[in-house]
Design an enzyme around this catalytic site. Structure first.
Site, mmCIF file in Angstrom:
data_model
loop_
_atom_site.group_PDB
_atom_site.id
_atom_site.type_symbol
_atom_site.label_atom_id
_atom_site.label_comp_id
_atom_site.label_asym_id
_atom_site.label_seq_id
_atom_site.Cartn_x
_atom_site.Cartn_y
_atom_site.Cartn_z
ATOM 1 N N MET A 20 16.985 20.347 -8.851
ATOM 2 C CA MET A 20 16.254 19.316 -8.118
ATOM 3 C C MET A 20 16.987 17.969 -8.214
ATOM 4 O O MET A 20 16.393 16.909 -7.985
ATOM 5 C CB MET A 20 14.823 19.191 -8.634
ATOM 6 C CG MET A 20 13.980 20.410 -8.310
ATOM 7 S SD MET A 20 12.199 20.099 -8.196
ATOM 8 C CE MET A 20 11.854 19.522 -9.842
ATOM 9 N N HIS A 69 22.583 20.548 -16.535
ATOM 10 C CA HIS A 69 22.897 21.164 -15.244
ATOM 11 C C HIS A 69 24.377 21.539 -15.173
ATOM 12 O O HIS A 69 24.738 22.625 -14.710
ATOM 13 C CB HIS A 69 22.592 20.196 -14.095
ATOM 14 C CG HIS A 69 21.142 19.888 -13.907
ATOM 15 N ND1 HIS A 69 20.629 18.640 -14.148
ATOM 16 C CD2 HIS A 69 20.106 20.661 -13.497
ATOM 17 C CE1 HIS A 69 19.328 18.656 -13.882
ATOM 18 N NE2 HIS A 69 18.986 19.873 -13.495
ATOM 19 N N SER A 116 16.004 15.748 -16.486
ATOM 20 C CA SER A 116 16.093 14.666 -15.509
ATOM 21 C C SER A 116 15.040 13.594 -15.779
ATOM 22 O O SER A 116 15.232 12.418 -15.452
ATOM 23 C CB SER A 116 15.912 15.223 -14.093
ATOM 24 O OG SER A 116 16.915 16.168 -13.804
ATOM 25 N N ARG A 117 13.925 13.985 -16.376
ATOM 26 C CA ARG A 117 12.849 13.028 -16.661
ATOM 27 C C ARG A 117 13.193 12.080 -17.803
ATOM 28 O O ARG A 117 12.554 11.040 -17.961
ATOM 29 C CB ARG A 117 11.554 13.784 -16.980
ATOM 30 C CG ARG A 117 10.927 14.434 -15.752
ATOM 31 C CD ARG A 117 9.595 15.093 -16.084
ATOM 32 N NE ARG A 117 8.891 15.495 -14.863
ATOM 33 C CZ ARG A 117 9.065 16.636 -14.232
ATOM 34 N NH1 ARG A 117 9.945 17.492 -14.716
ATOM 35 N NH2 ARG A 117 8.388 16.927 -13.139
ATOM 36 N N LEU A 145 17.913 18.013 -22.875
ATOM 37 C CA LEU A 145 18.269 17.222 -21.704
ATOM 38 C C LEU A 145 17.342 17.561 -20.537
ATOM 39 O O LEU A 145 17.040 18.716 -20.265
ATOM 40 C CB LEU A 145 19.719 17.485 -21.315
ATOM 41 C CG LEU A 145 20.775 17.073 -22.341
ATOM 42 C CD1 LEU A 145 22.179 17.282 -21.782
ATOM 43 C CD2 LEU A 145 20.603 15.616 -22.765
ATOM 44 N N ALA A 202 19.239 14.773 -9.841
ATOM 45 C CA ALA A 202 19.244 13.950 -11.058
ATOM 46 C C ALA A 202 20.006 14.708 -12.149
ATOM 47 O O ALA A 202 19.533 14.896 -13.266
ATOM 48 C CB ALA A 202 17.829 13.604 -11.506
ATOM 49 N N HIS A 210 22.432 16.213 -14.985
ATOM 50 C CA HIS A 210 22.873 15.789 -16.304
ATOM 51 C C HIS A 210 23.729 16.901 -16.908
ATOM 52 O O HIS A 210 24.001 17.912 -16.245
ATOM 53 C CB HIS A 210 21.677 15.447 -17.198
ATOM 54 C CG HIS A 210 20.616 16.515 -17.226
ATOM 55 N ND1 HIS A 210 20.809 17.760 -17.797
ATOM 56 C CD2 HIS A 210 19.345 16.528 -16.738
ATOM 57 C CE1 HIS A 210 19.718 18.478 -17.682
ATOM 58 N NE2 HIS A 210 18.808 17.769 -17.033
ATOM 59 N N GLU A 241 17.329 27.811 -20.314
ATOM 60 C CA GLU A 241 16.223 28.291 -21.130
ATOM 61 C C GLU A 241 15.238 27.185 -21.511
ATOM 62 O O GLU A 241 14.186 27.476 -22.082
ATOM 63 C CB GLU A 241 16.751 28.964 -22.395
ATOM 64 C CG GLU A 241 17.401 30.314 -22.128
ATOM 65 C CD GLU A 241 17.762 31.060 -23.401
ATOM 66 O OE1 GLU A 241 17.702 30.435 -24.490
ATOM 67 O OE2 GLU A 241 18.110 32.246 -23.310
ATOM 68 N N GLN A 255 6.056 22.526 -5.766
ATOM 69 C CA GLN A 255 5.871 22.858 -7.176
ATOM 70 C C GLN A 255 5.354 21.685 -7.995
ATOM 71 O O GLN A 255 5.243 21.751 -9.213
ATOM 72 C CB GLN A 255 7.148 23.419 -7.796
ATOM 73 C CG GLN A 255 8.299 22.435 -7.959
ATOM 74 C CD GLN A 255 9.591 23.137 -8.344
ATOM 75 O OE1 GLN A 255 10.198 23.847 -7.542
ATOM 76 N NE2 GLN A 255 10.028 22.963 -9.585
#
Length: 282
Positions: free
Chosen positions: A30, A37, A188-189, A186, A32, A34, A150, A61
């Site tokens: 989605m 990803h 995105s939030r 880690l 953003a 880091h 995970e 979602q």
């Protein structure tokens, strides 16, 4: 690096590059992006001839419209990050219209009960949205292998169930959680955390590690009680849930068995930012 906004153009590009025995790796995100990803993308690059990364904030979602609105979006920054790995990655960053074709809603799924545990109890319709978008993306990209972290272990289990129940010809690869030096998973939030919450957020993983140690000698109920007490008087972190579950069914453990694998799952609010994490217990 070319960014494709339309699935027809993406399909044409993939078809032009595919040769006999070519494998396509896929990392749905989605945005953003880091290092978590990027570790998925690196795994895909190491094991496939072509790698597609999708960047799409999926509206179906989100059970919280404010969370959807504030979800970080910076496509150019994401593309620049991917370029540090390889210039041969194919990026698919569709519009909502290209994905949903005018009907932005989830279909209903039965994941044999996996969807009713943990996150399913607190995020109404979330896994219907996940199943909808992942199935659509698999139909579009047609990957041989798809990579998921995970950190969202329940989501990973549900996607494996989706592939099994709908006979989707893709191999699902789960990849280990990528953590900051302080242990924080880690996400995105994390970029939306206030400074004071960034300081205390590593307490989540510290507590998980302690719970794992205690699980070796104490009952699941005793460990849950201990974790709840750790957060009860925390000034900046609010525990939403802590659960010890069977990895296969995701059902809460009542009595430990030597023949089963267990995992602890946690969701915590740091201010208005919701953080999740998990750890294998045996």
């Amino acid at each position: 690096m070319i960014v494709f906004r339309k699935k027809d153009e993406l399909n044409a590009r993939i078809s032009s590059l595919k040769e006999e025995n070519t494998t396509v790796g896929f990392v749905p995100t989605m945005g953003a992006l880091h290092q978590g990803h990027l570790s998925l993308v690196e795994e895909a690059l190491a094991n496939n001839n072509l790698v597609v990364v999708s960047i799409f904030v999926n509206p179906t979602q989100f059970d919280n419209s404010e969370d959807l609105k504030k979800y970080p979006r910076n496509l150019q920054q994401d593309v620049d990050l991917l370029n540090t790995l390889s210039d041969k990655i194919i990026v698919y960053a569709p519009t909502v219209e290209d994905i949903y074709e005018g009907e932005t809603k989830s279909r209903k799924f039965n994941f044999d009960g996996l969807e009713h545990q943990m996150e399913g109890k607190f995020r109404d319709g979330h896994f219907d949205g996940v199943g909808t978008i992942v199935k659509l993306l698999f139909d579009i990209v047609k990957p041989n292998n798809a990579y998921f972290g995970e950190k969202d272990f329940q989501q990973l289990a549900i996607i494996k169930k989706l592939v099994s129940k709908y006979n989707i010809p893709v191999n699902i690869v789960g990849c280990k959680i990528k953590r900051d030096a302080n242990g924080l998973a880690l996400s995105s939030r994390n970029t939306r955390l206030k400074p004071e919450h960034k300081v205390v957020a590593p307490f989540i993983y510290k507590t998980l590690k302690a719970a794992k140690e205690k699980f070796g000698t104490k009952s699941a109920n005793k460990v849950v009680e201990w974790v709840e007490n750790q957060f009860a008087n925390h000034e900046l972190l609010e525990l939403e849930y802590f659960t010890i579950a069977d990895e296969a069914t995701l059902k809460t453990v009542k009595r430990k068995s030597k023949n089963k694998q267990y995992r602890a799952f946690i969701a915590v609010y740091a201010g208005k930012i919701r953080l999740i994490d998990n750890i294998a217990l045996n």
